[in-house]
Design a protein around this motif. Structure first.
Motif, PDB file in Angstrom:
ATOM      1  N   GLN A   1       0.822  -1.217   0.000  1.00  0.00           N
ATOM      2  CA  GLN A   1       0.000   0.000   0.000  1.00  0.00           C
ATOM      3  C   GLN A   1       0.856   1.267   0.000  1.00  0.00           C
ATOM      4  O   GLN A   1       0.432   2.292  -0.559  1.00  0.00           O
ATOM      5  CB  GLN A   1      -0.954   0.006   1.208  1.00  0.00           C
ATOM      6  CG  GLN A   1      -1.895  -1.193   1.306  1.00  0.00           C
ATOM      7  CD  GLN A   1      -2.745  -1.419   0.069  1.00  0.00           C
ATOM      8  OE1 GLN A   1      -2.798  -0.589  -0.833  1.00  0.00           O
ATOM      9  NE2 GLN A   1      -3.405  -2.572   0.008  1.00  0.00           N
TER      10      GLN A   1
ATOM     11  N   GLN B   1       3.468   0.936  -3.706  1.00  0.00           N
ATOM     12  CA  GLN B   1       2.835   0.866  -5.025  1.00  0.00           C
ATOM     13  C   GLN B   1       1.527   1.641  -5.144  1.00  0.00           C
ATOM     14  O   GLN B   1       1.127   2.005  -6.251  1.00  0.00           O
ATOM     15  CB  GLN B   1       2.590  -0.603  -5.402  1.00  0.00           C
ATOM     16  CG  GLN B   1       3.875  -1.407  -5.557  1.00  0.00           C
ATOM     17  CD  GLN B   1       3.632  -2.788  -6.124  1.00  0.00           C
ATOM     18  OE1 GLN B   1       2.676  -3.016  -6.870  1.00  0.00           O
ATOM     19  NE2 GLN B   1       4.503  -3.736  -5.767  1.00  0.00           N
ATOM     20  N   HIS B   2       0.870   1.891  -4.030  1.00  0.00           N
ATOM     21  CA  HIS B   2      -0.456   2.511  -4.106  1.00  0.00           C
ATOM     22  C   HIS B   2      -0.507   3.928  -3.539  1.00  0.00           C
ATOM     23  O   HIS B   2      -1.581   4.530  -3.502  1.00  0.00           O
ATOM     24  CB  HIS B   2      -1.487   1.628  -3.392  1.00  0.00           C
ATOM     25  CG  HIS B   2      -1.646   0.291  -4.040  1.00  0.00           C
ATOM     26  ND1 HIS B   2      -2.128  -0.819  -3.371  1.00  0.00           N
ATOM     27  CD2 HIS B   2      -1.379  -0.139  -5.305  1.00  0.00           C
ATOM     28  CE1 HIS B   2      -2.152  -1.854  -4.189  1.00  0.00           C
ATOM     29  NE2 HIS B   2      -1.701  -1.467  -5.368  1.00  0.00           N
TER      30      HIS B   2
ATOM     31  N   TYR C   1      -0.106   5.288  -0.497  1.00  0.00           N
ATOM     32  CA  TYR C   1      -0.600   5.623   0.841  1.00  0.00           C
ATOM     33  C   TYR C   1       0.577   5.949   1.761  1.00  0.00           C
ATOM     34  O   TYR C   1       1.631   5.307   1.683  1.00  0.00           O
ATOM     35  CB  TYR C   1      -1.395   4.457   1.435  1.00  0.00           C
ATOM     36  CG  TYR C   1      -2.748   4.255   0.790  1.00  0.00           C
ATOM     37  CD1 TYR C   1      -3.888   4.881   1.290  1.00  0.00           C
ATOM     38  CD2 TYR C   1      -2.896   3.442  -0.334  1.00  0.00           C
ATOM     39  CE1 TYR C   1      -5.127   4.698   0.695  1.00  0.00           C
ATOM     40  CE2 TYR C   1      -4.121   3.253  -0.939  1.00  0.00           C
ATOM     41  CZ  TYR C   1      -5.236   3.886  -0.418  1.00  0.00           C
ATOM     42  OH  TYR C   1      -6.460   3.708  -1.016  1.00  0.00           O
TER      43      TYR C   1
ATOM     44  N   ARG D   1      -3.973  10.304   1.521  1.00  0.00           N
ATOM     45  CA  ARG D   1      -4.151   8.859   1.686  1.00  0.00           C
ATOM     46  C   ARG D   1      -3.247   8.348   2.801  1.00  0.00           C
ATOM     47  O   ARG D   1      -2.036   8.549   2.767  1.00  0.00           O
ATOM     48  CB  ARG D   1      -3.842   8.125   0.382  1.00  0.00           C
ATOM     49  CG  ARG D   1      -4.744   8.550  -0.783  1.00  0.00           C
ATOM     50  CD  ARG D   1      -4.423   7.790  -2.047  1.00  0.00           C
ATOM     51  NE  ARG D   1      -5.319   8.169  -3.143  1.00  0.00           N
ATOM     52  CZ  ARG D   1      -4.921   8.748  -4.274  1.00  0.00           C
ATOM     53  NH1 ARG D   1      -3.623   8.991  -4.467  1.00  0.00           N
ATOM     54  NH2 ARG D   1      -5.796   9.066  -5.198  1.00  0.00           N
TER      55      ARG D   1
ATOM     56  N   THR E   1      -2.324   4.899   5.480  1.00  0.00           N
ATOM     57  CA  THR E   1      -2.462   3.474   5.755  1.00  0.00           C
ATOM     58  C   THR E   1      -1.769   3.143   7.064  1.00  0.00           C
ATOM     59  O   THR E   1      -0.818   3.838   7.474  1.00  0.00           O
ATOM     60  CB  THR E   1      -1.882   2.613   4.616  1.00  0.00           C
ATOM     61  OG1 THR E   1      -2.172   1.230   4.855  1.00  0.00           O
ATOM     62  CG2 THR E   1      -0.367   2.784   4.506  1.00  0.00           C
TER      63      THR E   1
ATOM     64  N   SER F   1      -8.803   7.464   2.891  1.00  0.00           N
ATOM     65  CA  SER F   1      -8.611   8.544   1.927  1.00  0.00           C
ATOM     66  C   SER F   1      -9.461   9.745   2.335  1.00  0.00           C
ATOM     67  O   SER F   1     -10.604   9.588   2.767  1.00  0.00           O
ATOM     68  CB  SER F   1      -9.010   8.107   0.515  1.00  0.00           C
ATOM     69  OG  SER F   1      -8.153   7.115   0.020  1.00  0.00           O
TER      70      SER F   1
ATOM     71  N   ARG G   1     -10.848   3.300  -6.811  1.00  0.00           N
ATOM     72  CA  ARG G   1      -9.399   3.126  -6.700  1.00  0.00           C
ATOM     73  C   ARG G   1      -9.046   2.315  -5.457  1.00  0.00           C
ATOM     74  O   ARG G   1      -8.201   1.415  -5.503  1.00  0.00           O
ATOM     75  CB  ARG G   1      -8.712   4.491  -6.638  1.00  0.00           C
ATOM     76  CG  ARG G   1      -7.196   4.426  -6.510  1.00  0.00           C
ATOM     77  CD  ARG G   1      -6.604   5.786  -6.213  1.00  0.00           C
ATOM     78  NE  ARG G   1      -5.148   5.747  -6.229  1.00  0.00           N
ATOM     79  CZ  ARG G   1      -4.383   5.353  -5.207  1.00  0.00           C
ATOM     80  NH1 ARG G   1      -4.954   4.961  -4.078  1.00  0.00           N
ATOM     81  NH2 ARG G   1      -3.073   5.330  -5.299  1.00  0.00           N
TER      82      ARG G   1
ATOM     83  N   CYS H   1      -7.016  -1.275  -4.846  1.00  0.00           N
ATOM     84  CA  CYS H   1      -5.851  -1.475  -3.971  1.00  0.00           C
ATOM     85  C   CYS H   1      -6.036  -2.697  -3.079  1.00  0.00           C
ATOM     86  O   CYS H   1      -5.074  -3.424  -2.789  1.00  0.00           O
ATOM     87  CB  CYS H   1      -5.611  -0.226  -3.120  1.00  0.00           C
ATOM     88  SG  CYS H   1      -5.111   1.238  -4.060  1.00  0.00           S
TER      89      CYS H   1
ATOM     90  N   ALA I   1      -5.722  -5.912  -5.247  1.00  0.00           N
ATOM     91  CA  ALA I   1      -4.335  -6.236  -5.600  1.00  0.00           C
ATOM     92  C   ALA I   1      -3.701  -7.166  -4.569  1.00  0.00           C
ATOM     93  O   ALA I   1      -2.887  -8.028  -4.919  1.00  0.00           O
ATOM     94  CB  ALA I   1      -3.519  -4.953  -5.740  1.00  0.00           C
TER      95      ALA I   1
ATOM     96  N   GLY J   1      -7.107  -3.197   3.748  1.00  0.00           N
ATOM     97  CA  GLY J   1      -6.184  -3.523   2.674  1.00  0.00           C
ATOM     98  C   GLY J   1      -5.106  -4.549   3.002  1.00  0.00           C
ATOM     99  O   GLY J   1      -4.011  -4.353   2.547  1.00  0.00           O
TER     100      GLY J   1
END
Length: 429
Positions: free
Chosen positions: A185, A188-189, A191, A252, A254, A287, A300, A304, A307, A385
């Motif tokens: 997270q 690659q995403h 956060y 964002r 996490t 988010s 989106r 995530c 994935a 996630g």
């Protein structure tokens, strides 16, 4: 929390929205309290104006030698002061009743949320992977208990039911899953990782909607702190009483944290295994989005979460929750349900929700538009996630081999020293 101005302007639309939640029309009571409170506020303003005038008259009458008129003005000021105190008390009482009513109501649902009573009415969006079933497939607790690496009796001795002690390879796999998720997270995403407290004040749970109605679902310490039921609470509350620039959105966050749930309404459900625990770990995504882009952000976020399952090679499906299954704070929720061959069922492993401005109003989270004056409420979203314990279940059950070993998905191998297969007993194949 709801926009009172909108309820005043469109009470019928508000009642229709609450009817989708199974509630009788609340607007008549809301408007009755609001109108009475506003009338009293107007009365207070008028009395204050007259009190100021009478106070000035006292000095004028005394200067003119009109002692009797001055005394009358003094008496009027005293009477006004007493009456104002009574009206202020009543106004505050009405405000409290109005606030209690508003904060106890659920969020309005998005128009495209399907009508339904419970999880049986949720609507399939898509599937990924091929679920496989076998009469020989074991459930996760059978795999874990066979070697003592997943011990519920030992946990019960320490803490009671709905706890587990993990050891050896299963404990290491659990740790690897959490590390893999937070790395994915963040790297690659996009956060930002946060390490928040898990002891929280009342205001934090109120801000995200757990309080006042759902306190029974959480644990509370003897000195008044709440144990975090999900990192959604501290992560979203990072925005409480904050005003950010429009250009800073989206934000964002996490976090990989312990979570604590009382499971007050789950008596008799999933009593075997790790599906429904009082203590678990979860990788949470939050988010903070511009109101015009929050639905795009929700899609989106779901991607995530998907994935994670794809990299773990776990078949799953995505469903839209119906009106009767959507949480009180959410406008719309997608659930990701992982296939568990040991049960021969899909089970929920992640939920992703858009709450609109419902939480933002409760915690006064706003942004300042690039053009124009004033501030506006942000939209907040949250999603798993994903839940680490449930991911462990899914990996064990989907990758179990006939000889009792468990194949390690490629994405996890760097976290397990490159191992391709682990045995539930802890040896390497």
């Amino acid at each position: 929390m709801h926009d009172l101005k909108w309820i005043r302007e469109q009470p019928e639309a508000f009642d229709r929205a609450m009817a989708r939640r199974g509630l009788d029309a609340p607007s008549p009571k809301i408007l009755e309290l609001d109108q009475e409170r506003r009338r009293l506020h107007q009365d207070l303003q008028e009395m204050q104006t007259r009190r100021n005038e009478a106070s000035r008259e006292i000095g004028q009458k005394m200067k003119a030698g009109e002692q009797e008129a001055a005394e009358q003005a003094k008496q009027e000021v005293a009477d006004l002061k007493r009456r104002m105190a009574e009206v202020e008390d009543r106004e505050q009482q009405l405000q409290g009743e109005l606030d209690d009513l508003l904060v106890g109501l659920p969020n309005t649902l998005a128009d495209d949320v399907p009508d339904g009573e419970d999880e049986d009415d949720n609507v399939l969006v898509r599937r990924w992977g091929e679920p496989h079933a076998s009469d020989a497939a074991k459930q996760h607790f059978e795999l874990g208990e066979a070697t003592g690496e997943m011990n519920f009796e030992l946990a019960a001795k320490l803490s009671g039911s709905r706890f587990v002690v993990m050891k050896g390879e299963i404990a290491r796999l659990h740790r690897a899953l959490g590390q893999f998720m937070i790395d994915l997270q963040t790297s690659q995403h996009g956060y930002q990782e946060v390490n928040p407290p898990v002891l929280l004040r009342d205001d934090a749970l109120f801000g995200t909607g757990q309080l006042p109605k759902f306190g029974d679902d959480s644990f509370r310490t003897t000195n008044g702190y709440w144990l975090s039921p999900t990192a959604e609470v501290p992560l979203t509350n990072l925005m409480a009483d904050e005003i950010v620039a429009e250009d800073d959105l989206p934000i964002r966050y996490t976090a990989l944290t312990l979570c604590f749930r009382a499971e007050a309404g789950a008596a008799g459900k999933d009593t075997r295994g790790m599906l429904r625990q009082h203590q678990f770990e979860k990788c949470e995504m939050v988010s903070v989005a511009h109101p015009d882009k929050s639905w795009e952000e929700l899609e989106r976020m779901v991607g995530c979460a998907e994935a994670v399952l794809q990299k773990l090679e776990v078949p799953y499906r995505v469903v839209t929750l119906c009106t009767g299954d959507t949480g009180a704070a959410a406008r719309k929720t997608y659930d990701l349900e992982a296939w568990l061959p040991g049960q021969g069922l899909y089970r929920e492993i992640s939920s992703c929700s858009n709450t609109g401005d419902y939480q933002a109003r409760r915690m006064k989270a706003r942004y300042r538009p690039s053009e124009g004056k004033g501030t506006r409420f942000v939209h907040t979203l949250n999603g798993s996630g994903i839940a680490v314990g449930r991911a462990l279940i899914a990996v064990l059950e989907n990758h179990q081999q006939p000889d009792g070993s468990v194949r390690v998905p490629e994405a996890l191998r760097p976290y397990l020293g490159g191992r391709e297969t682990i045995l539930t007993g802890g040896s390497v194949a």
